[in-house]
Design a protein around this motif. Structure first.
Motif, mmCIF file in Angstrom:
data_model
loop_
_atom_site.group_PDB
_atom_site.id
_atom_site.type_symbol
_atom_site.label_atom_id
_atom_site.label_comp_id
_atom_site.label_asym_id
_atom_site.label_seq_id
_atom_site.Cartn_x
_atom_site.Cartn_y
_atom_site.Cartn_z
ATOM 1 N N UNK A 1 34.996 45.022 36.067
ATOM 2 C CA UNK A 1 33.709 45.155 36.369
ATOM 3 C C UNK A 1 33.278 43.919 37.292
ATOM 4 N N UNK A 2 34.400 43.354 37.785
ATOM 5 C CA UNK A 2 34.119 42.200 38.935
ATOM 6 C C UNK A 2 34.876 42.387 39.955
ATOM 7 N N UNK A 3 34.564 41.628 40.985
ATOM 8 C CA UNK A 3 35.324 41.814 42.361
ATOM 9 C C UNK A 3 36.727 41.293 42.335
ATOM 10 N N UNK A 4 37.602 41.868 43.113
ATOM 11 C CA UNK A 4 39.166 41.429 43.279
ATOM 12 C C UNK A 4 39.016 39.786 43.583
ATOM 13 N N UNK A 5 40.266 39.038 43.050
ATOM 14 C CA UNK A 5 40.328 37.709 43.834
ATOM 15 C C UNK A 5 40.418 37.781 45.094
ATOM 16 N N UNK A 6 39.930 36.750 45.836
ATOM 17 C CA UNK A 6 39.932 36.579 47.145
ATOM 18 C C UNK A 6 40.417 35.227 47.509
ATOM 19 N N UNK B 1 44.764 38.455 39.380
ATOM 20 C CA UNK B 1 45.377 39.321 38.390
ATOM 21 C C UNK B 1 46.551 38.522 37.482
ATOM 22 N N UNK B 2 46.469 39.259 36.398
ATOM 23 C CA UNK B 2 47.225 38.681 35.383
ATOM 24 C C UNK B 2 48.487 39.810 35.363
ATOM 25 N N UNK B 3 49.377 39.149 34.286
ATOM 26 C CA UNK B 3 50.527 40.333 34.316
ATOM 27 C C UNK B 3 50.096 41.611 33.796
#
Length: 154
Positions: free
Chosen positions: A32-37, A150-152
């Motif tokens: 529910x959050x945007x992806x890392x940029x 992102x995590x594993x």
């Protein structure tokens, strides 16, 4: 007497499919959050550096020589960078928290700029407090963006 047939095999299949679906759901995640940029994170660091340099130059100048006019050009440069940071966060969906943080930074920058312009001086004690506040808020911004990495597991 009526004989009731129990279709245990149908109920068994239903139970099996429910358990199977639960196993699949357990492995999925809802985001529910945007992806890392990475570029946004870099923009945060650039903005942090610009604000830090501004205050570094301010501290190198004697208090009585800190007239607004000497810093007006740098205020404009930093504000442009902060506007870019706000826009970069606004255009990303599901990014309200990071956008709010960036807008807070810009709002503070404008507030401190207006105060400097009005008083035409910047006291060292006030500048130290303002710089510390920026450091805290930029730290929140970096952590908010870093939390999107992102995590594993996802």
């Amino acid at each position: 007497m009526k004989i009731v047939k129990c279709n245990w095999h149908r109920k068994g299949y239903t139970l099996f499919f429910i358990i199977l679906i639960l196993f699949f759901i357990q492995g999925c995640s809802l985001r529910l959050i945007t992806k890392y940029d990475e570029k946004t994170e870099e923009a945060i660091f650039v903005s942090t550096r610009m604000v830090d340099q501004f205050y570094g130059n301010l501290f190198e100048t004697d208090e009585e020589k800190r007239q607004y006019a000497k810093y007006s050009e740098k205020y404009v440069e930093v504000e442009a960078q902060l506007n870019e940071l706000v826009l970069r966060n606004k255009v990303r969906v599901l990014n309200k928290d990071s956008t709010d943080i960036a807008e807070s930074i810009l709002e503070l920058w404008r507030k401190y700029k207006a105060r400097h312009k009005e008083k035409d001086t910047y006291k060292t004690g006030v500048a130290r407090l303002d710089k510390k506040r920026f450091e805290r808020i930029f730290s929140y911004a970096v952590r908010a963006e870093g939390a999107k990495k992102p995590t594993e597991n996802n």
